[in-house]
Motif scaffolding. Structure first.
Motif, short mmCIF file in Angstrom:
data_model
loop_
_atom_site.label_atom_id
_atom_site.label_comp_id
_atom_site.label_asym_id
_atom_site.label_seq_id
_atom_site.Cartn_x
_atom_site.Cartn_y
_atom_site.Cartn_z
N HIS A 129 -4.88 -0.70 -0.32
CA HIS A 129 -4.43 -2.02 0.38
C HIS A 129 -5.15 -3.27 -0.31
O HIS A 129 -6.38 -3.04 -0.55
CB HIS A 129 -5.13 -1.99 1.71
N PRO A 139 0.79 -1.25 0.17
CA PRO A 139 0.12 -0.01 -0.17
C PRO A 139 0.79 1.42 -0.07
O PRO A 139 0.45 2.24 -0.60
CB PRO A 139 -0.88 -0.10 1.24
N ARG A 166 -11.74 1.91 5.00
CA ARG A 166 -11.15 1.90 3.83
C ARG A 166 -11.84 2.59 2.91
O ARG A 166 -13.20 2.53 2.51
CB ARG A 166 -10.83 0.49 3.08
#
Length: 284
Positions: free
Chosen positions: A108, A98, A182
């Motif tokens: 990621h 990442p 995320r």
């Protein structure tokens, strides 16, 4: 009268011989101490090469951990929790890490649930935060009721992809909760941090900790390159429980880490910092 002699067979011509050189003086034997040093250097060089070879593979590990950052290698009795051995999941073929060069968005590619810090030994798992996906409503429930609607709108406008969470309770009553959010890119993750006003302050207040200060005892020695952590502790005198909280921004992901304990006893600093460091390294 002389008798004739038999002719002799011609002989092979011989090559001229090199002049014999004078024997060279025997070299002096090297001193014993340098020889031992050279052997030691050779052994260490071989060991480094072997370790470097063993470190390659499809899975990538947690690197650059100080001895005191690794569970099981700390001084006994210093309050650290006994986490299981940590390992990062293997990446899909060809996927970059990442925070590596070329991964501009800080994505990621591993399953976010596998990047959650596992519960330490002796912990009782949280029945709601099991290490799986959770809803934005569950995450927003951590904040003061007056701020939840605004945070919900912020999440909706921030290209949120999903949230993973895990929680547990330790025998001393300390409750731990970790959320990983995320987003589509590092820009959206940093935008969410800014919208919550995290930085100079802890930003939007948690329901259980209306007022917090910077944790001045926090050291960034366990921080992974290109990540940033904001670490806070509830002000004295705290209410029925003492809360420590931290945010980490790592690429496209924002982590919220909360430790709290009921009663007048303060939540232990060392296991909290340990959790922040290890979760940071899992995300890096």
């Amino acid at each position: 009268m002389t008798e004739p002699t038999e002719p002799t067979e011609p002989t092979e011509p011989t090559e001229p011989t090199e002049p014999t050189a004078a024997p060279a003086a025997a070299p002096l034997p090297p001193a014993r101490k340098p020889r031992r040093v050279l052997r030691a250097v050779a052994r260490w060089t071989a060991a480094v090469l072997v370790c470097g070879g063993l470190g390659t593979g499809t899975a990538y590990g947690i690197a650059s951990m100080e001895r005191t950052d690794v569970p099981g290698l700390a001084t006994e009795g210093d309050g650290r929790w006994a986490y299981p051995e940590l390992a990062l999941p293997a990446l899909p073929s060809g996927a970059p890490r990442p925070l590596s060069y070329g991964n501009v968005a800080g994505v990621h590619h591993a399953d976010l649930r596998k990047l959650l810090l596992p519960a330490p030994a002796g912990a009782t798992p949280d029945k709601k935060l099991t290490g799986d996906w959770v809803t934005p409503a569950q995450y927003v429930s951590e904040y003061d009721a007056d701020q939840r609607a605004e945070i919900t709108r912020t999440l909706r406008d921030s290209a949120l992809r999903h949230i993973a969470a895990r929680g547990w309770t330790m025998p001393d009553g300390t409750e731990s909760r970790i959320y990983l959010l995320r987003f589509n890119s590092v820009a959206y993750a940093e935008g969410f941090r800014d919208d919550l006003h995290i930085g100079a302050t802890a930003g939007e207040s948690l329901a259980t900790a209306p007022e917090v200060d910077f944790d001045e005892s926090w050291s960034s020695s366990g921080r992974v390159h290109d990540t940033v952590s904001y670490v806070f502790s509830e002000k004295k005198a705290f209410g029925k429980e003492h809360v420590r909280q931290a945010y980490t921004v790592a690429g496209d992901t924002v982590a919220l880490i909360v430790h709290s304990r009921d009663g007048k006893a303060a939540t232990e600093r060392i296991p909290f910092h340990q959790s922040v460091i290890l979760q940071n390294q899992l995300l890096g």
